[in-house]
Design a protein around this motif. Structure first.
Motif, PDB file in Angstrom:
ATOM      1  N   LYS A  16     -22.955  65.623  28.141  1.00 25.11           N
ATOM      2  CA  LYS A  16     -23.994  64.599  28.146  1.00 25.11           C
ATOM      3  C   LYS A  16     -23.947  63.874  29.479  1.00 25.11           C
ATOM      4  O   LYS A  16     -22.870  63.551  30.005  1.00 25.11           O
ATOM      5  CB  LYS A  16     -23.774  63.577  27.019  1.00 25.11           C
ATOM      6  N   LYS A  17     -25.127  63.620  30.037  1.00 26.68           N
ATOM      7  CA  LYS A  17     -25.197  62.840  31.269  1.00 26.68           C
ATOM      8  C   LYS A  17     -24.914  61.371  30.977  1.00 26.68           C
ATOM      9  O   LYS A  17     -25.336  60.837  29.948  1.00 26.68           O
ATOM     10  CB  LYS A  17     -26.585  62.969  31.903  1.00 26.68           C
ATOM     11  N   LYS A  76     -26.079  58.036  32.033  1.00 27.49           N
ATOM     12  CA  LYS A  76     -27.266  57.540  32.726  1.00 27.49           C
ATOM     13  C   LYS A  76     -27.074  56.096  33.186  1.00 27.49           C
ATOM     14  O   LYS A  76     -26.423  55.298  32.502  1.00 27.49           O
ATOM     15  CB  LYS A  76     -28.491  57.654  31.813  1.00 27.49           C
ATOM     16  N   HIS A  77     -27.647  55.798  34.320  1.00 26.45           N
ATOM     17  CA  HIS A  77     -27.545  54.450  34.877  1.00 26.45           C
ATOM     18  C   HIS A  77     -28.100  53.434  33.873  1.00 26.45           C
ATOM     19  O   HIS A  77     -29.154  53.665  33.273  1.00 26.45           O
ATOM     20  CB  HIS A  77     -28.331  54.375  36.193  1.00 26.45           C
ATOM     21  N   ASN A 112     -31.575  52.415  34.985  1.00 23.55           N
ATOM     22  CA  ASN A 112     -32.489  53.478  35.420  1.00 23.55           C
ATOM     23  C   ASN A 112     -32.110  54.769  34.690  1.00 23.55           C
ATOM     24  O   ASN A 112     -31.371  55.598  35.221  1.00 23.55           O
ATOM     25  CB  ASN A 112     -32.414  53.664  36.934  1.00 23.55           C
ATOM     26  N   PRO A 113     -32.582  54.933  33.454  1.00 20.87           N
ATOM     27  CA  PRO A 113     -32.128  56.039  32.602  1.00 20.87           C
ATOM     28  C   PRO A 113     -32.472  57.439  33.110  1.00 20.87           C
ATOM     29  O   PRO A 113     -31.942  58.422  32.596  1.00 20.87           O
ATOM     30  CB  PRO A 113     -32.828  55.760  31.262  1.00 20.87           C
ATOM     31  N   VAL A 114     -33.331  57.551  34.110  1.00 20.23           N
ATOM     32  CA  VAL A 114     -33.630  58.883  34.659  1.00 20.23           C
ATOM     33  C   VAL A 114     -32.624  59.263  35.743  1.00 20.23           C
ATOM     34  O   VAL A 114     -32.657  60.378  36.257  1.00 20.23           O
ATOM     35  CB  VAL A 114     -35.068  58.961  35.229  1.00 20.23           C
ATOM     36  N   TYR A 115     -31.742  58.338  36.081  1.00 13.37           N
ATOM     37  CA  TYR A 115     -30.782  58.554  37.158  1.00 13.37           C
ATOM     38  C   TYR A 115     -29.385  58.728  36.573  1.00 13.37           C
ATOM     39  O   TYR A 115     -28.837  57.820  35.945  1.00 13.37           O
ATOM     40  CB  TYR A 115     -30.819  57.370  38.119  1.00 13.37           C
ATOM     41  N   ALA A 116     -28.792  59.912  36.759  1.00 14.99           N
ATOM     42  CA  ALA A 116     -27.463  60.191  36.226  1.00 14.99           C
ATOM     43  C   ALA A 116     -26.395  59.712  37.198  1.00 14.99           C
ATOM     44  O   ALA A 116     -26.481  59.939  38.406  1.00 14.99           O
ATOM     45  CB  ALA A 116     -27.294  61.689  35.976  1.00 14.99           C
ATOM     46  N   GLU A 137     -20.520  53.293  26.515  1.00 14.59           N
ATOM     47  CA  GLU A 137     -21.445  54.408  26.736  1.00 14.59           C
ATOM     48  C   GLU A 137     -20.741  55.743  26.517  1.00 14.59           C
ATOM     49  O   GLU A 137     -21.282  56.645  25.879  1.00 14.59           O
ATOM     50  CB  GLU A 137     -22.018  54.336  28.158  1.00 14.59           C
ATOM     51  N   THR A 148     -27.817  67.591  40.319  1.00 15.78           N
ATOM     52  CA  THR A 148     -26.681  66.773  40.754  1.00 15.78           C
ATOM     53  C   THR A 148     -25.354  67.479  40.536  1.00 15.78           C
ATOM     54  O   THR A 148     -24.382  67.232  41.248  1.00 15.78           O
ATOM     55  CB  THR A 148     -26.644  65.437  39.991  1.00 15.78           C
ATOM     56  N   THR A 194     -23.137  67.669  35.067  1.00 20.34           N
ATOM     57  CA  THR A 194     -22.890  68.328  33.780  1.00 20.34           C
ATOM     58  C   THR A 194     -22.137  69.640  33.964  1.00 20.34           C
ATOM     59  O   THR A 194     -21.277  69.985  33.163  1.00 20.34           O
ATOM     60  CB  THR A 194     -24.202  68.574  33.012  1.00 20.34           C
TER      61      THR A 194
END
Length: 211
Positions: free
Chosen positions: A54-55, A57-58, A61-65, A93, A129, A132
């Motif tokens: 699982k990533k 996430k920020h 900013n949930p689209v940014y891992a 988290e 990135t 994962t």
């Protein structure tokens, strides 16, 4: 450009022919790696297992891992970004993501084929990135395989060089210096796969192996 994940899996399987008739376990990252892994598993006549990551996430900013966590391995972080978040938030988290992974494992079933003393081939539909994939590699290392291969349709060259330091071999169709910004840019169709669809595909593959 690949038509879809099945097309990418077939192309990738051709590049892995050297591992046919060897002791191999294929590990697919869920969910996108499963159609890839099915094709590789069929060509190599090797068992297919799922690996869950699982990533992280920020928080704003949930689209940014900013990292990734796996079932059994260490958490992998972007150190500069992790330093900016609160320790309590990160702890909570990671606990939440671990529970989600446990649920996935329960739903899809335990690992039946371990890579101990064998070649582990880890596949996904692409790498951006790399968090994962790095988490998955650390997870698979816990099984003490004799060799680890990352097999991927597309990977940025910079990331591929990092993977070269982590595993025995990186097999890619497109090891690109001009990455297009996202995995989806390399597919004509990159459908979202539900748990039910994945279970159906896995069951179909396993039932056909019994015929």
């Amino acid at each position: 450009m690949f038509l879809n994940r099945t097309d990418a899996g077939k192309q990738l399987a051709e590049k892995l022919q050297a591992y046919k008739n060897q002791e191999v376990v294929v590990f697919s990252l869920s969910h996108g790696g499963v159609p890839i892994g099915i094709e590789v598993s069929k060509v190599l006549d090797a068992p297919l297992e799922l690996i869950f990551t699982k990533k992280i996430k920020h928080p704003y900013n949930p689209v940014y891992a900013i990292g990734a966590i796996s079932e059994n391995g260490m958490s992998i972080y972007n150190d500069s970004e992790i330093a900016k978040v609160e320790d309590e938030w990160l702890e909570n988290e990671e606990a939440k993501l671990k529970n989600e992974i446990k649920y996935r494992r329960y739903k899809f079933g335990d690992i039946k084929h371990f890579a101990t003393g064998k070649t582990a081939i880890i596949v996904d539909d692409g790498i951006a990135t790399g968090f994962t994939m790095l988490a998955a590699i650390d997870d698979v290392k816990k099984q003490n395989p004799s060799k680890i291969v990352v097999a991927i349709p597309v990977v940025p060259e910079q990331m591929a060089q990092k993977l070269d330091q982590e595993v025995d071999e990186v097999v890619a169709i497109d090891r690109t210096r001009t990455y297009q910004g996202s995995v989806s840019a390399y597919y004509e169709q990159l459908e979202k796969l539900s748990d039910e669809e994945l279970l159906e595909r896995l069951e179909l593959m396993r039932s056909s192996d019994k015929i």
